[in-house]
Enzyme design. Structure first.
Site, PDB file in Angstrom:
ATOM      1  N   ASP A  48      19.487  -6.968  18.994  1.00  0.00           N
ATOM      2  CA  ASP A  48      20.255  -6.031  19.792  1.00  0.00           C
ATOM      3  C   ASP A  48      21.019  -5.136  18.819  1.00  0.00           C
ATOM      4  O   ASP A  48      21.164  -5.457  17.636  1.00  0.00           O
ATOM      5  CB  ASP A  48      21.218  -6.817  20.690  1.00  0.00           C
ATOM      6  CG  ASP A  48      22.273  -5.947  21.326  1.00  0.00           C
ATOM      7  OD1 ASP A  48      21.903  -4.961  21.991  1.00  0.00           O
ATOM      8  OD2 ASP A  48      23.463  -6.231  21.139  1.00  0.00           O
ATOM      9  N   ASP A 103      24.332 -10.446  21.395  1.00  0.00           N
ATOM     10  CA  ASP A 103      25.697 -10.893  21.661  1.00  0.00           C
ATOM     11  C   ASP A 103      26.016 -11.034  23.141  1.00  0.00           C
ATOM     12  O   ASP A 103      27.128 -11.426  23.493  1.00  0.00           O
ATOM     13  CB  ASP A 103      26.695  -9.905  21.047  1.00  0.00           C
ATOM     14  CG  ASP A 103      26.690  -8.574  21.777  1.00  0.00           C
ATOM     15  OD1 ASP A 103      25.633  -7.918  21.812  1.00  0.00           O
ATOM     16  OD2 ASP A 103      27.743  -8.185  22.318  1.00  0.00           O
ATOM     17  N   ASP A 129      24.323  -2.734  19.775  1.00  0.00           N
ATOM     18  CA  ASP A 129      25.766  -2.741  20.026  1.00  0.00           C
ATOM     19  C   ASP A 129      26.281  -4.161  20.199  1.00  0.00           C
ATOM     20  O   ASP A 129      25.821  -4.913  21.063  1.00  0.00           O
ATOM     21  CB  ASP A 129      26.081  -1.937  21.286  1.00  0.00           C
ATOM     22  CG  ASP A 129      25.707  -0.467  21.148  1.00  0.00           C
ATOM     23  OD1 ASP A 129      26.086   0.138  20.134  1.00  0.00           O
ATOM     24  OD2 ASP A 129      25.025   0.059  22.043  1.00  0.00           O
TER      25      ASP A 129
END
Length: 232
Positions: free
Chosen positions: A12, A174, A14
């Site tokens: 990922d 995250d 961001d």
């Protein structure tokens, strides 16, 4: 090298590679205010980072706004605000510590690297260019051509592009959207504790592991992959 030996780790962006929460929250508040909506603020915005932009805005606006045309208008305002912010000389969207070193270590261990993000391709390209990462990834998947996470479309496209099998792939992220996407694609899903969703939510979403520091990733990843391929 045969397909069975190719291994791919997909990141990922961001909250995993770069800390972009303040820029995203600033632009989200700007876009909402421009259309007379209550600003969501940082804490609420953190919960939707990772989704494609229209889906994220729709979730933040509910239940007050259900009109698709207004969601589109807020989406366009956000894009404009972020483009303007990115041109500012003091724009700051730093890499998390250890990113470059870990990607290099994974490369040395035979892992290909890719990205799957809710960012638009223009935004991802800007991040990679600014941090000298443009040549480090063999596949880049964005929301421009895929449904929002946690739909596995981006990961399926990444595997198709690289000729890899889900048994030899891992998603690193995250948020619960990343973990659920990885599980839906049949690959390992590893959460990172420095991002925007709590460790407990990542574990409940089905993360095979959650790491606290980036330099833990190579050993954790190799260990999980080896165990999955060679169970006792």
């Amino acid at each position: 090298m045969t397909t069975d030996l190719l291994r791919l780790v997909i990141f990922d962006c961001d909250g995993t590679l770069v800390d972009s929460q303040h820029a995203i929250a600033h632009c989200m508040d700007h876009a909402f205010a421009e259309h007379g909506l209550d600003c969501p603020g940082l804490e609420k915005t953190r919960t939707i980072i990772g989704l494609s932009l229209p889906e994220a805005i729709a979730r933040l606006a509910r239940p007050a706004v259900l009109d698709a045309s207004l969601i589109d208008a807020v989406t366009n305002s956000y894009k404009s605000a972020f483009f303007t912010l990115r041109q500012s000389p003091d724009f700051f969207e730093p890499l998390f510590p250890g990113v470059l070193e870990v990607i290099e270590t994974l490369d040395q261990r035979g892992w290909l690297s890719g990205v799957a993000t809710g960012k638009a391709r223009r935004g991802l390209d800007a991040v990679l260019e600014r941090n000298n990462l443009s040549r480090r990834f063999v596949t880049l998947q964005t929301c421009d051509n895929h449904p929002s996470k946690p739909h596995p479309s981006m990961l399926e496209a990444a595997m198709s592009e690289t000729g890899t099998d889900p048994r030899n792939c891992a998603m690193i992220g995250d948020t619960t959207f990343d973990i659920e996407m990885g599980r839906a694609a049949g690959m390992l899903s590893i959460g990172v504790a420095w991002g925007y969703h709590e460790r407990e939510t990542l574990e409940k979403a089905g993360a095979h592991a959650v790491i606290d520091h980036f330099d833990q990733l190579p050993d954790v990843l190799d260990g999980l992959w080896h165990t999955a391929r060679h169970p006792a």
